[in-house]
Design a protein around this motif. Structure first.
Motif, PDB file in Angstrom:
ATOM      1  N   THR A 253       1.057  -1.039  -0.139  1.00  0.00           N
ATOM      2  CA  THR A 253       0.030  -0.002   0.130  1.00  0.00           C
ATOM      3  C   THR A 253       0.911   1.382  -0.136  1.00  0.00           C
ATOM      4  OG1 THR A 253      -0.080  -0.213   2.384  1.00  0.00           O
ATOM      5  CG2 THR A 253      -2.111  -1.145   1.369  1.00  0.00           C
ATOM      6  N   ARG A 254       1.921   1.121   0.031  1.00  0.00           N
ATOM      7  CA  ARG A 254       3.059   2.160   0.141  1.00  0.00           C
ATOM      8  C   ARG A 254       2.975   2.901  -1.259  1.00  0.00           C
ATOM      9  NH1 ARG A 254       8.601   3.141  -1.211  1.00  0.00           N
ATOM     10  NH2 ARG A 254       8.505   1.080  -2.188  1.00  0.00           N
ATOM     11  N   LEU A 255       2.926   4.417  -1.071  1.00  0.00           N
ATOM     12  CA  LEU A 255       2.985   5.031  -2.377  1.00  0.00           C
ATOM     13  C   LEU A 255       4.039   6.308  -2.478  1.00  0.00           C
ATOM     14  CD1 LEU A 255      -0.921   5.734  -2.582  1.00  0.00           C
ATOM     15  CD2 LEU A 255       0.354   4.092  -4.096  1.00  0.00           C
ATOM     16  N   PRO A 256       5.324   5.885  -2.769  1.00  0.00           N
ATOM     17  CA  PRO A 256       6.256   6.887  -2.631  1.00  0.00           C
ATOM     18  C   PRO A 256       6.162   7.885  -3.793  1.00  0.00           C
ATOM     19  CG  PRO A 256       6.828   4.722  -3.698  1.00  0.00           C
ATOM     20  CD  PRO A 256       5.645   4.565  -3.152  1.00  0.00           C
ATOM     21  N   LYS A 257       6.436   9.075  -3.444  1.00  0.00           N
ATOM     22  CA  LYS A 257       6.243  10.155  -4.625  1.00  0.00           C
ATOM     23  C   LYS A 257       7.719  10.380  -5.547  1.00  0.00           C
ATOM     24  CE  LYS A 257       3.291  13.125  -1.848  1.00  0.00           C
ATOM     25  NZ  LYS A 257       2.857  13.570  -0.562  1.00  0.00           N
ATOM     26  N   TYR A 258       7.305  10.256  -6.923  1.00  0.00           N
ATOM     27  CA  TYR A 258       8.093  10.120  -7.823  1.00  0.00           C
ATOM     28  C   TYR A 258       7.932  11.422  -8.954  1.00  0.00           C
ATOM     29  CZ  TYR A 258      10.444   5.904  -6.797  1.00  0.00           C
ATOM     30  OH  TYR A 258      11.168   4.874  -6.706  1.00  0.00           O
ATOM     31  N   LYS A 259       8.365  11.751  -9.701  1.00  0.00           N
ATOM     32  CA  LYS A 259       8.443  12.695 -10.850  1.00  0.00           C
ATOM     33  C   LYS A 259       9.136  12.062 -12.022  1.00  0.00           C
ATOM     34  CE  LYS A 259      10.601  16.807 -10.644  1.00  0.00           C
ATOM     35  NZ  LYS A 259      10.866  18.113 -10.385  1.00  0.00           N
ATOM     36  N   LYS A 260       8.536  12.396 -13.117  1.00  0.00           N
ATOM     37  CA  LYS A 260       9.195  11.812 -14.564  1.00  0.00           C
ATOM     38  C   LYS A 260      10.224  13.010 -14.847  1.00  0.00           C
ATOM     39  CE  LYS A 260       8.466  11.641 -19.399  1.00  0.00           C
ATOM     40  NZ  LYS A 260       7.517  11.611 -20.601  1.00  0.00           N
ATOM     41  N   TYR A 261      11.470  12.513 -14.647  1.00  0.00           N
ATOM     42  CA  TYR A 261      12.600  13.464 -14.916  1.00  0.00           C
ATOM     43  C   TYR A 261      12.920  13.592 -16.500  1.00  0.00           C
ATOM     44  CZ  TYR A 261      16.891  16.060 -13.843  1.00  0.00           C
ATOM     45  OH  TYR A 261      17.812  17.073 -13.696  1.00  0.00           O
ATOM     46  N   GLY A 262      12.744  12.567 -17.305  1.00  0.00           N
ATOM     47  CA  GLY A 262      13.271  12.637 -18.569  1.00  0.00           C
ATOM     48  C   GLY A 262      12.872  11.401 -19.425  1.00  0.00           C
ATOM     49  N   GLU A 263      13.384  11.512 -20.714  1.00  0.00           N
ATOM     50  CA  GLU A 263      12.966  10.177 -21.644  1.00  0.00           C
ATOM     51  C   GLU A 263      14.226  10.076 -22.233  1.00  0.00           C
ATOM     52  OE1 GLU A 263      10.129  11.684 -24.401  1.00  0.00           O
ATOM     53  OE2 GLU A 263       8.402  11.826 -23.175  1.00  0.00           O
ATOM     54  N   LEU A 264      14.430   8.669 -22.361  1.00  0.00           N
ATOM     55  CA  LEU A 264      15.616   8.119 -23.056  1.00  0.00           C
ATOM     56  C   LEU A 264      15.201   7.401 -24.342  1.00  0.00           C
ATOM     57  CD1 LEU A 264      17.330   6.272 -19.865  1.00  0.00           C
ATOM     58  CD2 LEU A 264      17.902   8.467 -21.081  1.00  0.00           C
ATOM     59  N   HIS A 265      15.619   8.043 -25.340  1.00  0.00           N
ATOM     60  CA  HIS A 265      15.350   7.391 -26.627  1.00  0.00           C
ATOM     61  C   HIS A 265      16.399   6.717 -27.493  1.00  0.00           C
ATOM     62  CE1 HIS A 265      11.520   9.626 -27.293  1.00  0.00           C
ATOM     63  NE2 HIS A 265      12.272  10.571 -26.427  1.00  0.00           N
ATOM     64  N   PHE A 266      16.286   5.501 -27.778  1.00  0.00           N
ATOM     65  CA  PHE A 266      17.220   4.698 -28.303  1.00  0.00           C
ATOM     66  C   PHE A 266      16.855   3.527 -29.248  1.00  0.00           C
ATOM     67  CE2 PHE A 266      15.533   2.625 -24.783  1.00  0.00           C
ATOM     68  CZ  PHE A 266      15.601   1.083 -25.092  1.00  0.00           C
ATOM     69  N   ILE A 267      17.955   2.941 -30.009  1.00  0.00           N
ATOM     70  CA  ILE A 267      17.614   1.863 -31.142  1.00  0.00           C
ATOM     71  C   ILE A 267      18.265   0.628 -30.719  1.00  0.00           C
ATOM     72  CG2 ILE A 267      17.997   1.354 -33.426  1.00  0.00           C
ATOM     73  CD1 ILE A 267      18.235   4.351 -34.322  1.00  0.00           C
ATOM     74  N   LEU A 268      17.632  -0.272 -30.553  1.00  0.00           N
ATOM     75  CA  LEU A 268      17.882  -1.710 -30.278  1.00  0.00           C
ATOM     76  C   LEU A 268      17.423  -2.584 -31.171  1.00  0.00           C
ATOM     77  CD1 LEU A 268      19.732  -3.442 -28.311  1.00  0.00           C
ATOM     78  CD2 LEU A 268      17.623  -3.782 -27.016  1.00  0.00           C
ATOM     79  N   GLU A 269      18.460  -3.319 -31.952  1.00  0.00           N
ATOM     80  CA  GLU A 269      17.886  -4.208 -33.166  1.00  0.00           C
ATOM     81  C   GLU A 269      17.371  -3.549 -34.272  1.00  0.00           C
ATOM     82  OE1 GLU A 269      16.090  -8.016 -31.469  1.00  0.00           O
ATOM     83  OE2 GLU A 269      18.046  -8.329 -30.519  1.00  0.00           O
ATOM     84  N   GLY A 270      17.678  -2.258 -34.595  1.00  0.00           N
ATOM     85  CA  GLY A 270      17.115  -1.650 -35.560  1.00  0.00           C
ATOM     86  C   GLY A 270      15.588  -1.193 -35.162  1.00  0.00           C
ATOM     87  N   LYS A 271      15.144  -1.111 -34.128  1.00  0.00           N
ATOM     88  CA  LYS A 271      14.006  -0.670 -33.888  1.00  0.00           C
ATOM     89  C   LYS A 271      14.032   0.676 -32.748  1.00  0.00           C
ATOM     90  CE  LYS A 271      11.537  -4.918 -34.329  1.00  0.00           C
ATOM     91  NZ  LYS A 271      10.643  -5.899 -33.540  1.00  0.00           N
ATOM     92  N   SER A 272      13.286   1.596 -32.844  1.00  0.00           N
ATOM     93  CA  SER A 272      13.256   2.793 -31.826  1.00  0.00           C
ATOM     94  C   SER A 272      12.590   2.624 -30.678  1.00  0.00           C
ATOM     95  CB  SER A 272      12.856   3.861 -32.490  1.00  0.00           C
ATOM     96  OG  SER A 272      13.471   4.097 -33.714  1.00  0.00           O
ATOM     97  N   PHE A 273      12.909   2.896 -29.536  1.00  0.00           N
ATOM     98  CA  PHE A 273      12.278   2.468 -28.196  1.00  0.00           C
ATOM     99  C   PHE A 273      12.497   3.866 -27.267  1.00  0.00           C
ATOM    100  CE2 PHE A 273      13.651  -1.740 -29.408  1.00  0.00           C
ATOM    101  CZ  PHE A 273      12.470  -2.452 -29.419  1.00  0.00           C
ATOM    102  N   LYS A 274      11.596   4.057 -26.416  1.00  0.00           N
ATOM    103  CA  LYS A 274      11.626   5.180 -25.493  1.00  0.00           C
ATOM    104  C   LYS A 274      11.054   4.564 -24.242  1.00  0.00           C
ATOM    105  CE  LYS A 274       8.212   7.342 -23.756  1.00  0.00           C
ATOM    106  NZ  LYS A 274       7.053   8.326 -23.855  1.00  0.00           N
TER     107      LYS A 274
END
Length: 198
Positions: free
Chosen positions: A86-107
Motif C-alpha cells: 500500500t506504500r505510495l512513494p512520490k516520484y516525478k518523471k525526470y526525462g525520456e531516453l530514446h534509443f535504437i535496439l536491433e534496428g527498432k526505436s524505443f523510449k
C-alpha cells in the motif's frame, strides 16, 4: 601506410572501449553476487541465503549497452508510484531516453524519487524501471530496474547487463515500485538478471 596504421589504431581503440564496458558489466554482476551472499545486505530469505551461490544472469552482451538520447522533462507533476504494497512513494518523471535496439526505436521514461534525492549521495540519482518480452518467462514477471545518474549532456548510456530484480522478487517482506505501463518494451532484453525461482 599511415592511413592503414590509423585504421588499426581506431579499431583497437574501439575494441578496448568495448572491453572496458564489458568489464564494467561483469564487475557490477560480481558485486551484486557479493551483496546477495552477505547476510548483512542480502534481501534473500534465510532458507534461500543458506544455499545461495550466485544469481542467474544472461551472458554479458555488448549489444545491450546502448547510447540513448536524453530529453529532460518539463513541468512534470509529482505522482504516487504504485508498489507491491500500500506504500505510495512520490516520484516525478525526470526525462525520456530514446534509443535504437536491433534496428527498432524505443523510449523509456526515467524517474526521480523525491524522498531519495534528499539523502546524501543521491541528489542526482534516477530510477529506470522496465518490463520486456522476457518477463514472466526467463526474467521476473514484475520487470527489472536500472540505476542511473543525471547526465551532464543529452546522452546517456543504458547498460541492460546491469538490470536487476526488485527485492520483492526474492522476499515478500519488501515493498517494490511497479513498473509504469509506459516503460514496457516490445522486445526481448536478454541481459541482466534472470528470475530467481522457476
Amino acid at each position: 601506410m599511415k592511413k592503414y596504421s590509423y585504421l588499426l589504431f581506431f579499431i583497437f581503440s574501439i575494441s578496448l572501449n568495448a572491453q572496458k564496458k564489458l568489464e564494467t558489466s561483469l564487475e557490477y554482476q560480481q558485486n551484486l553476487n557479493k551483496e546477495f551472499a552477505d547476510s548483512t545486505s542480502s534481501p534473500l530469505a534465510a532458507e534461500d541465503l543458506k544455499v545461495f551461490k550466485a544469481l542467474d544472469f544472461y551472458p554479458i552482451d555488448e549489444k545491450y549497452i546502448v547510447e540513448a538520447k536524453f530529453i529532460r522533462a518539463k513541468r512534470e507533476k509529482v505522482f504516487e508510484m504504485k508498489t507491491t504494497t500500500t506504500r505510495l512513494p512520490k516520484y516525478k518523471k525526470y526525462g525520456e531516453l530514446h534509443f535504437i535496439l536491433e534496428g527498432k526505436s524505443f523510449k523509456l521514461n526515467v524517474y526521480q524519487n523525491l524522498d531519495l534525492i534528499k539523502k546524501p549521495g543521491f541528489k542526482d540519482y534516477l530510477f529506470l524501471p522496465f518490463t520486456d518480452l522476457t518477463c514472466g518467462k526467463e526474467s521476473y514477471i514484475g520487470g527489472r530496474y536500472l540505476d542511473a545518474r543525471i547526465p551532464k549532456k543529452d546522452v546517456m548510456i543504458i547498460d541492460f547487463n546491469k538490470a536487476y530484480n526488485p527485492y520483492c522478487a526474492y522476499n515478500h517482506k519488501y515493498s517494490c515500485p511497479l513498473v509504469p505501463l509506459e516503460n514496457d518494451l516490445d522486445i526481448e532484453i536478454k541481459a541482466g538478471v534472470k528470475k530467481f525461482h522457476d
